[in-house]
Design an enzyme around this catalytic site. Structure first.
Site, PDB file in Angstrom:
ATOM      1  N   ASP A 174       1.085  -1.003   0.266  1.00  0.00           N
ATOM      2  CA  ASP A 174      -0.110   0.352  -0.209  1.00  0.00           C
ATOM      3  C   ASP A 174       0.768   0.882  -0.116  1.00  0.00           C
ATOM      4  OD1 ASP A 174       0.459  -0.871   2.677  1.00  0.00           O
ATOM      5  OD2 ASP A 174      -0.965   0.430   3.902  1.00  0.00           O
TER       6      ASP A 174
ATOM      7  N   GLU B 299       9.473 -10.925  -2.059  1.00  0.00           N
ATOM      8  CA  GLU B 299      10.845  -9.416  -2.617  1.00  0.00           C
ATOM      9  C   GLU B 299      11.188 -10.137  -2.202  1.00  0.00           C
ATOM     10  OE1 GLU B 299       6.915  -7.537  -0.454  1.00  0.00           O
ATOM     11  OE2 GLU B 299       7.843  -9.774   0.009  1.00  0.00           O
TER      12      GLU B 299
ATOM     13  N   HIS C  40       1.079   0.656  10.842  1.00  0.00           N
ATOM     14  CA  HIS C  40       2.176  -1.557  10.245  1.00  0.00           C
ATOM     15  C   HIS C  40       3.001  -1.149   9.300  1.00  0.00           C
ATOM     16  CE1 HIS C  40      -0.631   0.255   6.432  1.00  0.00           C
ATOM     17  NE2 HIS C  40       0.134  -0.568   5.597  1.00  0.00           N
ATOM     18  N   HIS C  41       4.259  -2.303  10.099  1.00  0.00           N
ATOM     19  CA  HIS C  41       4.493  -2.321   9.134  1.00  0.00           C
ATOM     20  C   HIS C  41       5.153  -1.883   9.427  1.00  0.00           C
ATOM     21  CE1 HIS C  41       2.457  -4.415   6.039  1.00  0.00           C
ATOM     22  NE2 HIS C  41       2.581  -3.707   4.547  1.00  0.00           N
TER      23      HIS C  41
ATOM     24  N   GLY D 213      26.543 -17.199  -2.122  1.00  0.00           N
ATOM     25  CA  GLY D 213      26.499 -17.595  -1.509  1.00  0.00           C
ATOM     26  C   GLY D 213      24.790 -18.155  -1.535  1.00  0.00           C
TER      27      GLY D 213
ATOM     28  N   ASP E 254      17.518 -29.481  -6.321  1.00  0.00           N
ATOM     29  CA  ASP E 254      16.301 -29.976  -5.909  1.00  0.00           C
ATOM     30  C   ASP E 254      16.357 -28.727  -4.879  1.00  0.00           C
ATOM     31  OD1 ASP E 254      18.227 -31.381  -4.818  1.00  0.00           O
ATOM     32  OD2 ASP E 254      16.339 -32.934  -4.330  1.00  0.00           O
TER      33      ASP E 254
ATOM     34  N   ASN F  47      18.918 -34.471  -6.408  1.00  0.00           N
ATOM     35  CA  ASN F  47      20.134 -35.773  -6.009  1.00  0.00           C
ATOM     36  C   ASN F  47      19.336 -35.637  -4.854  1.00  0.00           C
ATOM     37  OD1 ASN F  47      20.864 -33.135  -5.282  1.00  0.00           O
ATOM     38  ND2 ASN F  47      22.636 -33.324  -5.599  1.00  0.00           N
TER      39      ASN F  47
ATOM     40  N   GLY G 111      18.087 -33.746  -2.197  1.00  0.00           N
ATOM     41  CA  GLY G 111      18.723 -33.183  -0.906  1.00  0.00           C
ATOM     42  C   GLY G 111      19.787 -32.608  -0.581  1.00  0.00           C
TER      43      GLY G 111
ATOM     44  N   GLU H 169      25.729 -29.778   1.784  1.00  0.00           N
ATOM     45  CA  GLU H 169      25.558 -30.069   3.390  1.00  0.00           C
ATOM     46  C   GLU H 169      25.947 -31.614   3.378  1.00  0.00           C
ATOM     47  OE1 GLU H 169      25.592 -27.297   4.122  1.00  0.00           O
ATOM     48  OE2 GLU H 169      24.779 -25.764   2.315  1.00  0.00           O
TER      49      GLU H 169
END
Length: 553
Positions: free
Chosen positions: A29, A52, A115-116, A408, A435, A462, A464, A468
């Site tokens: 708004d 955003e 608001h916000h 990254g 993925d 793959n 997941g 990691e």
């Protein structure tokens, strides 16, 4: 008396003058009145995004292939959703003009509980947050709008970094005089004395060398040295390489381009040429952990001529007030006269062959992608197996390579690809994303379909977070993700829009699909199923180094 030309119109006209044709963002708004001006503008097109953060990523991708980009959010909730994306643009030197719609000035001055906001009447919280990831900031008033808009745009273009502009509703609707003059950009300072001293020192350094090589990185592109660099290398026989962040800056079809340098993870010949040069010329190079296999480069400062955006270092001596292009041009001239004194490189280029392996794995996939690429493609990759697999591709002439290896932020690539193709729809765009990363930002697939774009998307499934898993906890459930029916997503995210989707689990299926989509004119979404712990060799080296550095015991 109203002249019907408002601050909002002035801002949009200035965006056009610096080469921006599209505005990414989400309505709220506090920016809706400004959006009315956007919709009415004869040049700027509104590109509404799913959220955003995606809009900020899209603006980043746009800025990588255009002079600059623009992003619009609402105050507080909108801008804070976008700040991760603008932080990436700040880290990797991309000029994004972040426009934030804010409440009318009287409400801000009265400290109303709007608001916000954080409910304390202080509307400066968010500008203070933005200051850390922008090179200039402004809160517009009717009196300062023209000067501040020009100041921020000049800062973004000269420093190649985001700027932050608060546009209160009432200020956007304030009258302003039309301005026909061109935007004045600050020019980089060139000291003739410093330049001459640098040339003499560089001549002495290069005259004593037998083996000279060149290494380029992303800042060479950001600060306008790409063309000068390639001209230099077309006239001087120097073995040359890039780091992953700067991949595509140099023409990889050049006979003396030796490949991507990645420290200890480099091919042996690349490592030999770069690390054993008597003098290594580095242009716009940053040695980041993820692209050097944990700072494994064996390069000593004493052997380098290091060219950065505003200064040059030869060994321990610094020459300031020398813009990058001026330094590159000076070195070009020196090398032309001295190259006959250096050992002439003999480089054997091997044309990669398509793997004959019958099992669909990382090696097979990347060998097929190598032969699928063609000149002038835009190749976008995400942090993970897609990025580090693509690092070893040999790009055809004219290709643009987009990755975000410093910041990254996984998920960056899909909305960034949206922004890049909005900017240059005439070029074929290939997106390579895992993925895990895709689950963060897949909503922007709907925007691609809505706007009639035709990227070719390879979703590497793959199961997941393989990166990691390789660093820590290969069997831990925190590295798992929900299993999605990926090939149904294009239809679900843009009802009634046509797309080409396939799921491939075998080499023969991949070959058939690549033949089918060679000249596709519609959005293409290919799910490529790969083994969970399979990864490119470069990524193995990188994850080992990260795990070692993260070990606390």
């Amino acid at each position: 008396m109203s002249n019907n030309y408002k601050v909002a119109d002035y801002l949009l006209d200035r965006l056009v003058q610096v080469g921006i044709r599209h505005l990414f963002g989400v309505p709220g708004d506090f920016n809706l009145h400004f959006l009315d001006h956007v919709i009415s503008h004869p040049v700027i097109q509104w590109m509404g995004c799913a959220n955003e953060l995606n809009a900020a990523y899209a603006a980043d991708g746009y800025a990588r292939v255009m002079p600059a980009a623009a992003l619009l959010t609402t105050v507080g909730v909108g801008e804070l959703s976008a700040i991760n994306g603008t932080a990436g643009s700040f880290a990797e030197y991309l000029p994004v003009i972040h426009i934030v719609g804010t409440p009318v000035l009287r409400s801000q001055k009265a400290g109303e509980l709007l608001h916000h906001s954080l409910g304390d009447g202080d509307f400066s919280h968010f500008s203070r947050m933005a200051k850390e990831v922008s090179c200039a900031q402004a809160s517009l008033t009717a009196e300062n709008a023209v000067a501040e808009i020009d100041r921020l745009l000049a800062a973004a273009l000269s420093q190649r970094r985001p700027v932050y502009l608060q546009l209160p509703i009432d200020v956007g609707e304030s009258d302003v005089v039309r301005h026909s003059g061109a935007l004045v950009l600050p020019q980089a300072i060139l000291s003739p004395t410093s330049l001459q001293a640098f040339i003499e020192a560089a001549r002495e350094k290069l005259q004593s060398a037998h083996r000279v090589a060149l290494l380029a990185d992303f800042l060479a592109d950001r600060f306008g040295a790409r063309s000068s660099l390639n001209h230099w290398l077309s006239e001087v026989d120097l073995p040359h390489s890039t780091l992953l962040l700067g991949k595509g800056v140099l023409d990889e079809t050049h006979p003396l381009f030796i490949g991507t340098y990645a420290g200890v993870a480099s091919d042996a010949s690349v490592k030999e040429y770069i690390e054993n040069a008597d003098v290594l010329i580095t242009v716009g190079v940053w040695f980041v952990d993820t692209i050097t296999a944990g700072f494994s480069q064996h390069i000593t400062q004493d052997n380098c001529i290091d060219v950065q955006p505003e200064q040059v270092r030869i060994g321990r001596k610094v020459f300031s007030q020398i813009p990058m292009v001026a330094a590159v041009n000076a070195l070009h001239g020196l090398c032309k006269t001295l190259q006959t004194e250096w050992q002439q490189p003999v480089i054997t280029r091997h044309t990669p062959e398509i793997s004959k392996d019958n099992m669909l794995n990382q090696q097979v996939f990347w060998s097929h992608i190598q032969h699928f690429l063609r000149p002038d493609d835009i190749v976008v990759t995400d942090q993970g197996t897609s990025c580090f697999g693509a690092a070893m591709l040999n790009l055809p002439s004219g290709c643009t390579f987009i990755t975000q290896s410093l910041w990254g932020s996984i998920g960056f690539s899909l909305p960034a690809a949206y922004g890049a193709q909005v900017a240059q729809p005439q070029r074929r765009l290939i997106l390579l994303v895992g993925d895990g990363a895709a689950q963060l930002t897949i909503q922007e697939l709907g925007s691609m379909l809505r706007d009639g774009l035709n990227p070719i998307i390879f979703l590497l499934n793959n199961q997941g977070y393989t990166v990691e898993r390789a660093i820590h906890g290969p069997q831990q459930r925190y590295n798992d993700i929900a299993a999605w029916n990926w090939t149904q997503l294009p239809q679900a995210l843009a009802a009634g829009k046509e797309s080409f989707t396939r799921r491939v689990t075998e080499v023969e299926q991949l070959q058939q699909v690549l033949a089918q989509i060679e000249n596709t004119q519609q959005l293409t979404f290919i799910e490529v199923v790969l083994p969970p712990m399979d990864m490119p060799e470069l990524l193995k080296s990188v994850t080992k180094s990260i795990e070692a550095r993260n070990t606390t015991i």
